[in-house]
Design an enzyme around this catalytic site. Structure first.
Site, PDB file in Angstrom:
ATOM      1  NE  ARG A 253       7.470   5.341 -43.620  1.00 43.07           N
ATOM      2  CZ  ARG A 253       8.228   4.313 -43.918  1.00 43.07           C
ATOM      3  NH1 ARG A 253       7.868   3.457 -44.880  1.00 43.07           N
ATOM      4  NH2 ARG A 253       9.355   4.062 -43.295  1.00 43.07           N
ATOM      5  N   GLY A 254       9.564   7.347 -45.715  1.00 48.66           N
ATOM      6  CA  GLY A 254      10.777   6.626 -46.098  1.00 48.66           C
ATOM      7  C   GLY A 254      11.530   7.518 -47.068  1.00 48.66           C
ATOM      8  CB  ALA A 255      14.971   8.870 -47.007  1.00 44.17           C
TER       9      ALA A 255
ATOM     10  NE  ARG B 259       8.389  13.937 -42.656  1.00 47.30           N
ATOM     11  CZ  ARG B 259       8.646  12.695 -42.228  1.00 47.30           C
ATOM     12  NH1 ARG B 259       8.434  11.672 -43.022  1.00 47.30           N
ATOM     13  NH2 ARG B 259       9.129  12.496 -41.012  1.00 47.30           N
TER      14      ARG B 259
ATOM     15  CD  GLN C  48       6.996   5.493 -38.616  1.00 40.95           C
ATOM     16  OE1 GLN C  48       7.137   5.128 -37.444  1.00 40.95           O
ATOM     17  NE2 GLN C  48       6.978   6.760 -38.967  1.00 40.95           N
TER      18      GLN C  48
ATOM     19  CG  ASP D 174      15.101   9.604 -42.813  1.00 41.77           C
ATOM     20  OD1 ASP D 174      15.224   8.675 -42.005  1.00 41.77           O
ATOM     21  OD2 ASP D 174      14.070   9.786 -43.486  1.00 41.77           O
TER      22      ASP D 174
ATOM     23  CG  ASN E 120      17.083   5.745 -39.799  1.00 39.85           C
ATOM     24  OD1 ASN E 120      16.438   5.990 -40.832  1.00 39.85           O
ATOM     25  ND2 ASN E 120      16.964   4.603 -39.166  1.00 39.85           N
ATOM     26  CE  LYS E 121      10.720   7.609 -38.282  1.00 37.74           C
ATOM     27  NZ  LYS E 121      10.069   8.908 -38.457  1.00 37.74           N
TER      28      LYS E 121
END
Lengths: 364, 364
Positions: free
Chosen positions: B64-66, B107, B214, B255, B265-266
């Site tokens: 995960r993580g763009a 995603r 996270q 993201d 973002n998150k």
């Protein structure tokens, strides 16, 4: 507001009660309380007749919520002295003081704890001429009265709070300021129960409220039990919900309110208040006057409890952070008065400037 | 800034790599990645040579993580076609398109995924004259190049971001925009690693970042591994920390960034940005230009992924909410441009008005 039908009273859990062993007398007796650490997976009632177990129940949050803590503490003193062999009222009063001092060490922030303990201590010191048996009975009956008064105060808060609800409203709440935090209807949730009784439709967003998840475990559970529409979100979703969806008001409880209106409540409340302001959503605090501490000028004087790191890192059955990680775990924060639209107590609605309005609700 | 010694490069985990089976050629090969769902309790490396497993790894947040998602997707296409029996470059290019279309469904929010897949697709379509073996090699080498470019971009972001750090600063971050979200130094954490290399002292508050933690599992872990002082807090403690303690800046990743600077973002980032504004703390976004999506005018056009309710209610090994409870679980939110002090990419620092500054950093 349109005329709406009045429905039967809501069914709410009996969070804390005094159970007497005989019909005629209150003592000896025991405290019956829901073990809130086991919710929502198990509904277990604890029966406690030992002051150490009362202290432990408060400390470990088996009972929590500022008003419920006050009730538990008062009943805890009754439990502490009910089997005393004191020969005089004076001797028993000294034991009462010992018990109140002990119970006062359980948690630091909620002022209702100290308010209830002081009330019992004063009562005992003022009635040393009674026989030990009479004084024991008086203490137990006062503890039960504190519970019953709390139930009545919750109802009154619910009535006053109705002013801030309309049919179809959506309310966001943080932590649990419902029946599980009090004797019956709760503080922040009382207006919602009252509105539903009146046939209104109210929706609730419940912040899960890390680290101990009182929103997910307790608020979601009690509203679901009562058949009220509730949607669970993580704390960090509140801003997004306020922006994307329709939130009409934020309702929260309080653990201590200073003379200027600064309010200590569950960690995260201050953030929610800032987010509400940014989205122009009114932010209401609901609390009985026993939560007011006018001896403190402002919120920065309220002691903030820090909880063990493990409540964050190991609270869910598995470790969610690396071993040895440094953790900061304040249990409460202070919402400054300027972010609060109104404070609703059992005697009415206090509006800013709170330093002028709050004293009117507190008896001399 | 005083002259500080330059220390050795920080040791950061190898989040995602391409492992070739021979020294001379990249294909056939496999992807080696940390299974981030098992951190911080176990450090397990997955080795994947099956496109369905790559899709699953992205979907379930094993990676995960763009930026890391983009790398995984590009390598996923290499994996998908490396054993193809296609007889021509044209035929192989069609298989590449099929693989990119498939991986694009994993995603929806992080644009780096689509950016990386489009790059590989265009490459294949532009090189159909090559033999299948040559095209396979070209795709794998491009996937590796995307990884290496990302590592270089992180370093560049770290260099530019240094401008916003001073010795002794305390930074609050949300989610994980560190080495585990990228090929090497991360985005939001890159300036911190770079500052530490220069001998500066930087402290970090890491929001735990519900629901999937996270921050607690990944940011706390990787900073601890690197010997950087990090304090874990629950998301709802950020406001209190900003008010009570000294936070000099908020650093987050992204993201997807729209043409006007609105940043996905998150979930929770938007709230942190509002809190930062309320406390007059600068709020910086760090992201490679592959995160910029100038085809979208503003943040409201960015699709927001919703995740399963169970990630909130059952994420910790035991159920934390009543059965059947309604849950809202957006994985991202949009921070409006007006809350962002600057956006730092590998090519420099974009300042407001972003609609004017961002295009200068994106190649035609």
């Amino acid at each position: 507001m349109p005329q709406l039908p009045t429905l039967p009273n809501m069914s709410v859990p009996k969070t804390i009660e005094w159970i007497s062993q005989s019909r005629k007398r209150l003592v000896p007796g025991r405290i019956r309380m829901i073990d809130q650490t086991l919710l929502p997976n198990k509904l277990v009632f604890l029966e406690i007749a030992d002051v150490k177990k009362v202290w432990h129940a408060i400390k470990t949050l088996q009972v929590r919520g500022a008003p419920a803590i006050g009730i538990a503490a008062a009943m805890g003193v009754a439990v502490a002295v009910q089997n005393s062999k004191a020969k005089s009222g004076m001797q028993l009063a000294r034991e009462v003081c010992k018990a109140t001092d002990y119970l006062a060490t359980s948690r630091p922030t909620a002022v209702n704890l100290f308010w209830a303990l002081n009330r019992i201590k004063k009562l005992a010191n003022a009635n040393t001429r009674l026989s030990p048996a009479e004084l024991k009975e008086l203490i137990a009956s006062t503890a039960v009265a504190i519970r019953d008064e709390d139930a009545a105060m919750c109802r009154a808060i619910g009535q006053y709070g109705l002013k801030f609800l309309k049919d179809g409203y959506t309310v966001l709440t943080h932590c649990n300021a419902g029946s599980l935090a009090t004797a019956e209807y709760g503080t922040a949730l009382a207006p919602i129960y009252t509105a539903i009784e009146r046939g209104m439709k109210i929706r609730v967003y419940a912040d899960e409220t890390r680290p101990l998840l009182q929103g997910a475990r307790l608020t979601a559970w009690e509203l679901q039990q009562a058949g009220i529409e509730v949607t669970l979100i993580c704390d960090n979703m509140a801003a997004h919900v306020m922006k994307q969806r329709h939130v009409n008001a934020v309702f929260v409880g309080a653990d201590r309110i200073a003379a200027n209106g600064d309010t200590a409540n569950k960690i995260g409340t201050y953030g929610v208040a800032l987010l509400a302001k940014a989205h122009k959503i009114p932010f209401y605090v609901f609390a009985p006057t026993s939560t007011f501490d006018l001896s403190l000028k402002k919120g920065s004087e309220i002691p903030i409890e820090e909880r063990p790191a493990g409540e964050i890192t190991k609270g869910f059955g598995k470790c969610i952070a690396p071993k040895g990680i440094k953790v900061y775990a304040p249990a409460f924060d202070i919402t400054p008065a300027e972010l609060i639209t109104a404070i609703v107590c059992e005697k009415g609605i206090a509006k800013p400037d709170f330093s002028k309005s709050l004293p009117g609700y507190v008896q001399a």
